[in-house]
Design an enzyme around this catalytic site. Structure first.
Site, PDB file in Angstrom:
ATOM      1  N   GLY A 445       0.818  -1.219   0.000  1.00  0.00           N
ATOM      2  CA  GLY A 445       0.000   0.000   0.000  1.00  0.00           C
ATOM      3  C   GLY A 445       0.844   1.258   0.000  1.00  0.00           C
ATOM      4  CB  CYS A 565       0.295  -0.280  13.283  1.00  0.00           C
ATOM      5  SG  CYS A 565       1.014  -1.933  13.279  1.00  0.00           S
TER       6      CYS A 565
END
Length: 703
Positions: A445, A565
């Site tokens: 991504g 994250c």
């Protein structure tokens, strides 16, 4: 004689004889007999000669047909049938015999009897009975009681004027229903006042007064609702949904148990908590009530705490209830709880139970966001832009088709990607023509996002240590049409030796995943202290190698972006502070992100660099996206040491043994250096060269 001559119409009869002359059209057998038979009512025939011209009447805009003498002659038989039916009805009622019925006046009793027969019908719509009964136009074989209903042309509804209805107002003048109904609405006084308000129009004079009245009622009802919710929570009668809706209730209000909280909550001891766990955990309603009361007490400990109870006891009870209610292990519950204030910690744990919005990133190499949005809307997808901070993101609310299987997705027009994954690429800001490294790129991504920003120019090295994950990375690169991407699989810690000199480096380091618990609930139970220690050590190694891979004298770049994250300090601020201490030529710069909370400069007794406030933190309960951390470095050139100073420093550090200087002998240390090289090659799985035959015995013993 021909057929036309045979059927030729005869000469017209004189006007005077036309009334008494029978009709030339063919009649049925029954009709012919009726015409030829002599009339049994000579009195009626005498009346037919005295026909008076009927006045035309208008029914619903249509002129009524005026009966002629011929029509009246045809109406004899229906009248006889009408009289016969009336006679039978009289016999049934016992009103008298049928003698003398011929002398009944048609304008009197017959007309009234006809009205009785048609009682309840609309006089305006019955054409034949509005005027005199003699004016009714009928055919000879028509039975007014048994014949089928005939269609009457009464005109269209559009031609009829609308009649005003008294007392009915237009919908624009109807007062809307009240926003918040109150209990006083049932009283007669208030209802009268409301009726007066509804009757009176809304003007500029009374608009402000009505608005204030509605606001006052709304505030009063909100206070009543908050009080009811608080009492229900204390009584343990509140459901899960009601408890979540009541999070905005003021925690500083006093409970029913008084100011000290002794009656409101009986705080369990450590032994009681252990017994509850052994029994399978407490009741859900009990946990909810206890959590809510602990939050209220900890928000103002001096005011609400019970006598003889320490703050640590409330904290321990609250963390134990959070762990049992949300399903976390004790270690992770404490680690996440310490990141926030007490009330905000509950919001964080609650937000992890709700999935994040579905977002997609437009691939600008193939389409524009406007065209993509229109194409998906035509397929039944409800979406809108994410926000002003990105011009390629779209948030999907509802979809009648699978988002990951549309023709646009297969054609590479967009990428399914979390909104938080946009942030590190935006912070890095790659420019066309640069050399960029993505050290942990799968599933692609961020790599494809950088390729789109670079407009397929320059080169992007997409690396991932897991070779199996490079398959999905390669597939996405081909699907999205990225032509400047090189896919490779190396350990990120070896990258300065594999290739270096990059203008920009993106390190989305592997982490514990505490920011994406809503996607992976297994993190709640499978993370321990050892995992955080190992991950933190790996991240420190990776960030140092990433810094060394950046070309310091790059004309356009020289930047590194570190992201995870995770929301824990061990994986974020501690790693960044370690890199600043180990690489003095590196400094933190602004990320360029318009939102996000600043990073910690101190945490539980640990003090970090003041520059860490330039980093950004993102939380699910604040920004409605996955928990994320972003830091941006600027790599500068190393400071050079002057040769004279270097020589002086070298002379000053020469060791001495018994007053004599000791020099470094390269030949003596060469076997030891070769042995260390052999060990490194073995660790990498390479075949080392054979050991030198002249190697000293100490080296062989160490091997």
């Amino acid at each position: 004689m021909g057929r036309r001559a045979k059927n030729k119409q005869g000469d017209p009869a004189p006007i005077g004889d036309r009334e008494n002359r029978p009709s030339q059209k063919k009649l049925g057998k029954r009709k012919a007999d009726d015409v030829e038979a002599p009339s049994k009512r000579p009195a009626k025939k005498a009346r037919e000669s005295e026909v008076k011209p009927a006045k035309p009447s208008i029914v619903k805009g249509k002129p009524k047909t005026v009966a002629t003498g011929e029509a009246k002659a045809k109406s004899d038989k229906p009248k006889a049938k009408t009289q016969k039916r009336a006679h039978f009805e009289d016999e049934d009622e016992g009103a008298g015999s049928s003698e003398g019925w011929e002398d009944v006046d048609d304008d009197g009793d017959l007309k009234s009897h006809a009205k009785k027969l048609f009682h309840g019908s609309d006089d305006d719509e019955v054409v034949g009975f509005e005027g005199d009964l003699d004016d009714l136009v009928m055919d000879e074989d028509d039975d007014p009681f048994n014949a089928p209903a005939q269609e009457l042309d009464l005109g269209s509804d559009d031609d009829e004027p609308e009649l005003p209805v008294k007392g009915k107002k237009s919908k624009q003048h109807v007062r809307p229903a009240k926003i918040i109904p109150t209990g006083s609405d049932a009283s007669s006084d208030d209802s009268d006042e409301e009726d007066d308000d509804e009757d009176g129009p809304t003007t500029m004079k009374n608009m402000e007064a009505r608005s204030r009245a509605l606001d006052a009622r709304a505030e009063e009802e909100a206070d009543l609702d908050a009080e009811e919710l608080r009492r229900a929570a204390l009584d343990g009668e509140m459901s899960d949904d009601d408890l979540r809706d009541a999070d905005d209730v003021d925690m500083d209000e006093e409970g029913e148990g008084g100011e000290d909280g002794e009656e409101g909550l009986v705080l369990p001891t450590a032994e009681e908590l252990d017994e509850e766990k052994k029994r399978g955990g407490p009741d859900v309603h009990t946990v909810q009530r206890r959590m809510r009361e602990c939050v209220r007490v900890l928000s103002n400990f001096r005011k609400y705490a019970a006598k003889g109870r320490a703050r640590s006891e409330y904290v321990h009870t609250l963390m134990s209830d959070i762990a049992s209610y949300y399903g976390y292990n004790d270690f992770l519950t404490e680690k996440l709880f310490q990141l926030f204030p007490v009330a905000e910690a509950i919001e964080f744990f609650e937000a992890n139970e709700i999935p994040r919005p579905v977002t997609i990133r437009t691939n600008t190499l193939r389409t524009r966001r406007r065209d993509l949005a229109q194409a998906l809307i035509n397929r039944g997808v409800n979406l809108e832009p994410i926000g002003k901070w990105t011009n390629v993101g779209l948030q999907v609310f509802e979809s009648s088709v699978p988002i990951g299987a549309t023709p646009e997705y297969l054609a590479g027009h967009y990428m399914l990607q979390a909104a938080s994954s946009f942030l590190p690429v935006i912070a890095l800001g790659p420019q066309p023509g640069e050399r960029v490294l993505d050290m942990a790129s799968a599933p692609g991504g961020k790599t494809t996002h950088m390729a789109a920003l670079m407009q397929n120019t320059g080169v992007v090295f997409a690396n991932d240590a897991n070779k199996a994950r490079t398959k999905s990375l390669t597939a996405n690169v081909h699907r999205l049409g990225c032509k400047n991407v090189v896919v490779c699989s190396y350990d990120g810690r070896e990258f300065p030796k594999v290739i270096g000199g990059f203008d920009r480096v993106l390190l989305d380091a592997p982490c514990s995943g505490t920011g994406v618990i809503s996607k992976d609930a297994s993190v709640k139970q499978n993370k321990s202290e050892r995992d955080f220690t190992l991950l933190s050590h790996l991240q420190k190694q990776l960030i140092l190698c990433a810094i060394d891979s950046v070309q310091a004298d790059s004309k356009t770049g020289g930047f590194l972006v570190y992201s995870t994250c995770s929301v824990t300090v061990d994986e974020n601020e501690a790693v960044v502070d370690y890199a600043l201490r180990k690489r003095p030529h590196v400094k933190l710069v602004d990320t360029g992100l318009e939102f996000g909370r600043p990073g910690f400069t101190s945490y539980r007794g640990k003090t970090f660099s003041d520059k860490l406030s330039l980093t950004r933190r993102f939380y699910p309960h604040v920004h409605n996206m996955d928990g994320f951390y972003v830091a941006k470095f600027k790599v500068e050139r190393r400071a050079k040491v002057k040769p004279a100073q270097a020589g002086a420093d070298a002379d000053s550090v020469v060791p001495e043994v018994d007053g004599a200087p000791v020099a470094f002998d390269a030949d003596e240390d060469k076997p030891y250096l070769e042995e260390m090289k052999r060990k490194r090659m073995k660790a990498k799985g390479l075949k080392p060269p054979p050991r030198h035959k002249d190697a000293p015995a100490a080296v062989e013993a160490a091997a």
